[in-house]
Design a protein around this motif. Structure first.
Motif, mmCIF file in Angstrom:
data_model
loop_
_atom_site.group_PDB
_atom_site.id
_atom_site.type_symbol
_atom_site.label_atom_id
_atom_site.label_comp_id
_atom_site.label_asym_id
_atom_site.label_seq_id
_atom_site.Cartn_x
_atom_site.Cartn_y
_atom_site.Cartn_z
ATOM 1 N N GLY A 138 2.945 -10.292 -2.808
ATOM 2 C CA GLY A 138 2.607 -10.213 -1.391
ATOM 3 C C GLY A 138 3.133 -8.982 -0.698
ATOM 4 N N GLY A 139 3.517 -7.968 -1.463
ATOM 5 C CA GLY A 139 4.062 -6.751 -0.863
ATOM 6 C C GLY A 139 3.278 -5.521 -1.252
ATOM 7 N N ALA A 140 3.911 -4.365 -1.100
ATOM 8 C CA ALA A 140 3.321 -3.090 -1.502
ATOM 9 C C ALA A 140 3.766 -2.763 -2.921
ATOM 10 N N VAL A 141 2.894 -2.081 -3.662
ATOM 11 C CA VAL A 141 3.210 -1.666 -5.034
ATOM 12 C C VAL A 141 2.847 -0.196 -5.181
ATOM 13 N N VAL A 142 3.758 0.550 -5.778
ATOM 14 C CA VAL A 142 3.556 1.977 -5.995
ATOM 15 C C VAL A 142 3.371 2.249 -7.481
#
Length: 385
Positions: free
Chosen positions: A227-231
């Motif tokens: 549920g977050g950001a992924v780089v």
């Protein structure tokens, strides 16, 4: 594991930098004076009426010598300015560290340590450029653009990447954070206020620019699970093939770049939980960063590792609240054959009990199974403590 005690320990000393700058400025002045003396000698010889081919050759040679003195003088003067600027910046960091120490601000001290390390690497790069001449311009790192929005950074990076890469990034709904010879670093998921930011550090085969589409698929899957950001971080050049993956040189260089990238992540998302998800040779990269200079991460996950260059999790400098190290090995991953008891090809086995990491069991499959295994994705979304 608990975070290491915050002790201000900058790699540079302001007084030493200032002293070196002064010595270089003095040497530059001596070379400039020598150039002036050489030119004066040529003028006096010419005034005697000395003429002919031999005279012309001698005077031309004196002019070349004078120019060589001037070039070296300019080089030393430039280096002196670099060190003087670094000394001034380091002095300001030292003053801020005194304040942070007086008020017991441990996180501020760790941040200042990383700023001092960045200053050291920037000064070293500037000195190399001063000696070797201008390099080809490249896109700046994320840490060098603290005041630009991610959308502005994405727009400025678009002209630096191939059209096929742009299509892959747009299909993933991503933002390009960095571009360079190692590949393209892309963020997918919540770029505004993520509760968690996960950085993927790939290995030899999956870290290549042509593998970006597959890495973006992994990123989308992880973003859905957490549920977050992924780089997708492609900020280093992995070894060209698996046999050369025994060479740690690329991991050392990549570790420094990863540490710098995570500083930028911390600055942009200070309230997000920072996770490093390193796979295969990427675990060597992440461990190098965590060992020295340090890594902004609350969680470090080591997947299918060929070993790491630090003896234990306690030797890793993870800059986060109550940081933790997790180790995951798929049940048929052949890379585990590169580890035996507490030793491994790249130093130490992170799965050995003496290492002190939390071992996550239950992942089935080979070396590429982690990112589709439901047990792993569940553990990643709610890590065991």
């Amino acid at each position: 594991m608990s975070a290491p005690a915050a002790v201000y320990a900058p790699p540079l000393r302001a007084a030493e930098l200032a002293g070196s700058a002064e010595a270089l400025a003095h040497a530059a002045g001596l070379l400039a004076a020598r150039a002036a003396d050489t030119r004066e000698a040529a003028r006096r010889i010419d005034a005697t009426g000395f003429a002919g081919p031999a005279a012309d050759a001698a005077l031309a040679r004196l002019a070349e010598i004078a120019q060589a003195f001037l070039r070296r003088s300019a080089l030393l003067h430039h280096a002196s300015q670099i060190l003087a600027s670094a000394a001034s910046a380091q002095e300001k960091l030292d003053q801020l560290a005194d304040l942070a120490d007086n008020f017991g601000r441990a996180q501020a001290i760790e941040w200042l340590n990383m700023m001092a390390w960045l200053l050291d690497t920037a000064a070293a790069a500037a000195m190399r450029l001063a000696a070797l001449g201008p390099a080809e311009p490249g896109a700046p790192q994320l840490v060098q653009r603290p005041f630009d929005s991610l959308e502005e950074i994405h727009a400025s990076n678009l002209p630096t990447v191939p059209a096929a890469t742009i299509r892959e990034v747009h299909a993933a709904g991503g933002l390009i954070l960095e571009s360079g010879p190692g590949g393209t670093t892309v963020l997918v998921g919540d770029a505004t206020d993520p509760a968690r930011v996960t950085t993927l550090v790939a290995g030899v085969s999956t870290g290549r620019p042509e593998k970006l589409a597959g890495e973006l698929d992994k990123a989308r899957r992880i973003a859905e699970a957490t549920g977050g950001a992924v780089v997708v971080w492609q900020g280093y050049r992995p070894p060209p093939d698996v046999p050369l993956g025994i060479n740690p040189a690329a991991a050392r260089e990549g570790g420094e770049k990863l540490a710098a990238f995570q500083i930028a992540v911390e600055e942009r998302f200070p309230h997000a939980r920072k996770t490093i998800l390193a796979h295969s040779y990427g675990t060597v990269v992440a461990a190098h960063a965590a060992g020295e200079p340090g890594l902004y991460a609350d969680e470090l996950w080591l997947l299918g590792s060929p070993g790491v260059p630090v003896r234990s999790a306690a030797d890793m400098r993870l800059l986060g609240e109550d940081p933790a190290v997790f180790v995951v090995d798929a049940d048929t991953d052949p890379i585990t054959g590169l580890r035996y008891r507490d030793r491994a090809v790249h130093g130490y086995s992170p799965s050995d009990p003496s290492f002190g990491a939390t071992v996550v069991e239950g992942v089935e499959g080979g070396h590429s199974a982690y990112f589709t295994d439901p047990d792993f994705l569940r553990a990643l979304s709610s890590p065991p403590r």
